[in-house]
Design a protein around this motif. Sequence first.
Motif, PDB file in Angstrom:
ATOM      1  N   LEU A 166      52.526 -18.801 -16.062  1.00 11.96           N
ATOM      2  CA  LEU A 166      52.192 -17.920 -14.813  1.00 11.96           C
ATOM      3  C   LEU A 166      50.701 -17.528 -14.723  1.00 11.96           C
ATOM      4  N   THR A 167      50.029 -17.139 -15.666  1.00 14.03           N
ATOM      5  CA  THR A 167      48.848 -16.830 -15.552  1.00 14.03           C
ATOM      6  C   THR A 167      47.753 -17.756 -15.474  1.00 14.03           C
ATOM      7  N   VAL A 168      47.868 -18.928 -15.879  1.00 11.61           N
ATOM      8  CA  VAL A 168      46.824 -19.973 -15.792  1.00 11.61           C
ATOM      9  C   VAL A 168      46.620 -20.360 -14.407  1.00 11.61           C
ATOM     10  N   PRO A 169      47.751 -20.648 -13.707  1.00 12.02           N
ATOM     11  CA  PRO A 169      47.790 -20.971 -12.232  1.00 12.02           C
ATOM     12  C   PRO A 169      46.994 -19.849 -11.452  1.00 12.02           C
ATOM     13  N   LEU A 170      47.483 -18.569 -11.762  1.00  8.16           N
ATOM     14  CA  LEU A 170      46.847 -17.543 -11.244  1.00  8.16           C
ATOM     15  C   LEU A 170      45.355 -17.347 -11.323  1.00  8.16           C
ATOM     16  N   LEU A 171      44.746 -17.535 -12.440  1.00  2.00           N
ATOM     17  CA  LEU A 171      43.472 -17.552 -12.950  1.00  2.00           C
ATOM     18  C   LEU A 171      42.587 -18.484 -12.045  1.00  2.00           C
ATOM     19  N   LEU A 172      43.206 -19.684 -11.769  1.00  2.00           N
ATOM     20  CA  LEU A 172      42.635 -20.725 -11.109  1.00  2.00           C
ATOM     21  C   LEU A 172      42.339 -20.128  -9.317  1.00  2.00           C
ATOM     22  N   ILE A 173      43.556 -19.608  -9.153  1.00  2.02           N
ATOM     23  CA  ILE A 173      43.637 -19.113  -7.689  1.00  2.02           C
ATOM     24  C   ILE A 173      42.458 -18.042  -7.485  1.00  2.02           C
ATOM     25  N   GLU A 174      42.371 -17.134  -8.656  1.00  2.00           N
ATOM     26  CA  GLU A 174      41.475 -16.156  -8.632  1.00  2.00           C
ATOM     27  C   GLU A 174      40.045 -16.694  -8.276  1.00  2.00           C
ATOM     28  N   LEU A 175      39.786 -17.761  -8.780  1.00  2.00           N
ATOM     29  CA  LEU A 175      38.343 -18.294  -8.710  1.00  2.00           C
ATOM     30  C   LEU A 175      38.208 -19.092  -7.071  1.00  2.00           C
ATOM     31  N   ILE A 176      39.136 -19.597  -7.012  1.00  2.00           N
ATOM     32  CA  ILE A 176      39.336 -20.018  -5.423  1.00  2.00           C
ATOM     33  C   ILE A 176      39.092 -19.230  -4.431  1.00  2.00           C
ATOM     34  N   LEU A 177      40.064 -17.904  -4.615  1.00  2.00           N
ATOM     35  CA  LEU A 177      40.063 -16.932  -3.480  1.00  2.00           C
ATOM     36  C   LEU A 177      38.769 -16.293  -3.487  1.00  2.00           C
ATOM     37  N   VAL A 178      37.948 -15.854  -4.466  1.00  3.67           N
ATOM     38  CA  VAL A 178      36.836 -15.332  -4.569  1.00  3.67           C
ATOM     39  C   VAL A 178      35.651 -15.892  -3.752  1.00  3.67           C
ATOM     40  N   MET A 179      35.621 -17.471  -3.785  1.00  8.61           N
ATOM     41  CA  MET A 179      34.727 -18.150  -3.418  1.00  8.61           C
ATOM     42  C   MET A 179      34.926 -18.338  -1.720  1.00  8.61           C
ATOM     43  N   ARG A 180      36.053 -17.959  -1.070  1.00  5.59           N
ATOM     44  CA  ARG A 180      36.479 -17.797   0.214  1.00  5.59           C
ATOM     45  C   ARG A 180      36.147 -19.133   0.877  1.00  5.59           C
ATOM     46  N   LEU A 181      36.696 -20.127   0.391  1.00  7.60           N
ATOM     47  CA  LEU A 181      36.861 -21.641   1.039  1.00  7.60           C
ATOM     48  C   LEU A 181      37.454 -21.439   2.220  1.00  7.60           C
ATOM     49  N   THR A 182      37.471 -22.661   3.016  1.00  7.05           N
ATOM     50  CA  THR A 182      38.355 -22.682   4.259  1.00  7.05           C
ATOM     51  C   THR A 182      39.700 -22.566   3.727  1.00  7.05           C
ATOM     52  N   GLN A 183      40.690 -22.141   4.835  1.00  8.24           N
ATOM     53  CA  GLN A 183      42.246 -21.841   4.460  1.00  8.24           C
ATOM     54  C   GLN A 183      42.712 -23.161   3.919  1.00  8.24           C
ATOM     55  N   SER A 184      42.499 -24.337   4.861  1.00  8.85           N
ATOM     56  CA  SER A 184      43.090 -25.498   4.317  1.00  8.85           C
ATOM     57  C   SER A 184      42.718 -25.836   2.754  1.00  8.85           C
ATOM     58  N   GLU A 185      41.300 -25.881   2.742  1.00  4.43           N
ATOM     59  CA  GLU A 185      40.726 -26.124   1.196  1.00  4.43           C
ATOM     60  C   GLU A 185      41.310 -25.127   0.094  1.00  4.43           C
ATOM     61  N   THR A 186      41.423 -23.798   0.408  1.00  4.46           N
ATOM     62  CA  THR A 186      42.109 -22.818  -0.577  1.00  4.46           C
ATOM     63  C   THR A 186      43.430 -23.409  -0.781  1.00  4.46           C
ATOM     64  N   VAL A 187      44.144 -23.768   0.216  1.00  7.22           N
ATOM     65  CA  VAL A 187      45.657 -24.265  -0.273  1.00  7.22           C
ATOM     66  C   VAL A 187      45.418 -25.402  -1.051  1.00  7.22           C
ATOM     67  N   SER A 188      44.834 -26.462  -0.620  1.00  6.59           N
ATOM     68  CA  SER A 188      44.972 -27.619  -1.194  1.00  6.59           C
ATOM     69  C   SER A 188      44.473 -27.724  -2.663  1.00  6.59           C
ATOM     70  N   ARG A 189      43.321 -26.896  -2.759  1.00  8.89           N
ATOM     71  CA  ARG A 189      42.957 -26.801  -4.547  1.00  8.89           C
ATOM     72  C   ARG A 189      43.667 -26.108  -5.062  1.00  8.89           C
ATOM     73  N   SER A 190      44.250 -24.881  -4.478  1.00  9.64           N
ATOM     74  CA  SER A 190      45.464 -24.020  -5.237  1.00  9.64           C
ATOM     75  C   SER A 190      46.529 -24.801  -5.662  1.00  9.64           C
ATOM     76  N   THR A 191      47.057 -25.724  -4.863  1.00  4.96           N
ATOM     77  CA  THR A 191      48.276 -26.665  -5.182  1.00  4.96           C
ATOM     78  C   THR A 191      47.998 -27.496  -6.194  1.00  4.96           C
ATOM     79  N   SER A 192      46.757 -28.330  -6.063  1.00  5.83           N
ATOM     80  CA  SER A 192      46.711 -29.290  -7.054  1.00  5.83           C
ATOM     81  C   SER A 192      46.435 -28.900  -8.317  1.00  5.83           C
ATOM     82  N   LEU A 193      45.349 -27.627  -8.429  1.00  5.79           N
ATOM     83  CA  LEU A 193      44.986 -27.205  -9.821  1.00  5.79           C
ATOM     84  C   LEU A 193      46.175 -26.696 -10.408  1.00  5.79           C
ATOM     85  N   GLY A 194      46.953 -25.720  -9.665  1.00  7.01           N
ATOM     86  CA  GLY A 194      48.003 -25.209 -10.014  1.00  7.01           C
ATOM     87  C   GLY A 194      49.312 -25.916 -10.691  1.00  7.01           C
TER      88      GLY A 194
END
Lengths: 255, 255
Positions: free
Chosen positions: B99-127
């Motif tokens: 549960l927590t490791v994907p969320l940790l990666l999403i934290e880092l991506i969200l705080v960077m405020r990338l574009t919406q599509s990049e946020t979704v694609s990076r969150s998915t592949s890293l998750g």
Amino acid sequence: MLEALTTLSPNQYSLVYNSLSFGIATFAAATIFFWFGRSQVSIEYKTVLTITGLVTFIALYHYFRMFQSFEAAVTLTNGVVEATGKEFNSSYRYVDWLLTVPLLLIELILVMRLTQSETVSRSTSLGIAAALMIALGYLGEASGSINSTRLIWGALSTIPFLYIVYTLFVGLGDAIKLQPDNVQGLVMRARNLTVASWFFYPIVYFAPFVLSGAGSSGAFVMIQVGYTTADLVAKAGFGLLIYMIAVRKSAASVR
Amino acid sequence: MLEALTTLSPNQYSLVYNSLSFGIATFAAATIFFWFGRSQVSIEYKTVLTITGLVTFIALYHYFRMFQSFEAAVTLTNGVVEATGKEFNSSYRYVDWLLTVPLLLIELILVMRLTQSETVSRSTSLGIAAALMIALGYLGEASGSINSTRLIWGALSTIPFLYIVYTLFVGLGDAIKLQPDNVQGLVMRARNLTVASWFFYPIVYFAPFVLSGAGSSGAFVMIQVGYTTADLVAKAGFGLLIYMIAVRKSAASVR
């Protein structure tokens, strides 16, 4: 039920134990996430997020109860699984669905913001159908290992189930086309996820017939892990889509 | 596992017991800190702090369960350590990471405020990579004291692990350069801390091979205290950096 518990292997025991605990952790986290989200949406979407969090909160309660019930019914000591004789209360799942399934349907209707009269009529007809579906399924599940009884009630339960799926697909199809562009895809995905995740339940329900009979330990594990997976997708996963729709629609409206 | 518990010395028992309790206290404090912080950041960073607190909240739940499981499995009475025969459920750690490791990666991506599509694609592949890494590691850990099995699953788990580390270093490198000046250093430090703290896990995982075998009490203590330390750095320490980034970025934007 008891028969299935006595023949669980240590690995099967751990799988059920850990999937119930996983349910507790996920539903607790999801509830907090949805309720915190209330402060990030405009006032007309706060009720949707309240209900989205209530669904996972009610699930959290029932998973906690099931975890305790499982711990009381079966022990793993010195690598040996033993049934204590105490009943594992599998009815918690049906009590949970009786509350949460109508709420899940109402979530989807509310986030679409139909007219007031349409919201009420659709919530009522879908809510009644959902309650009927679960009550009939419960009668089959409660019959335990008697296969023909399980089959008959299961088949009856499929009638309201198909009515709901039909309404979601055909009845709500036109309403989805009226949604704003930036959420139309998400609403459609939420509707499709509801239908797809719901098909899990009849599959899990009827799987023991194909497998080794409803009374075996393999069927028991399949039912517990299968329903848990379906619940996680249908409640927390679906809720996340509802949350995203509410946030996007709020951003589009004047703040 | 049982074998390792029966040979714990009183000091080893206390070390595991107290480190689990330390985890409970730290994760509870961190959760409250992050969630209170939500009211001090602008609206676009509230979700990041919600998730940062959820990670430590989920860890809190699992440390509490592990503490209870340890207390039920081993007792220290009149200076003598005794295993009760009840299973110590070491799977809680893996359920937590799932549960927590994907969320940790999403934290880092969200705080960077990338574009919406990049946020979704990076969150998915890293998750997905993170979930795969943990599932493979779990199969090795669940094998208990059989060393070759632990080695093979551990090696397989290292593949998605290296993919994540590579993505964090190379893939996110350009995105970090686009961050505002006052947080660029912090974001880089958060990324580096993630990678550094994550290297703890494979070290702890493979350490029993160098030490006295995965079934010994020394290896058991090493694994429990090592993972606890790594969790504290990767979840609470990392979360603190995320919090600082969110606060600085909020101050820079119009309030």
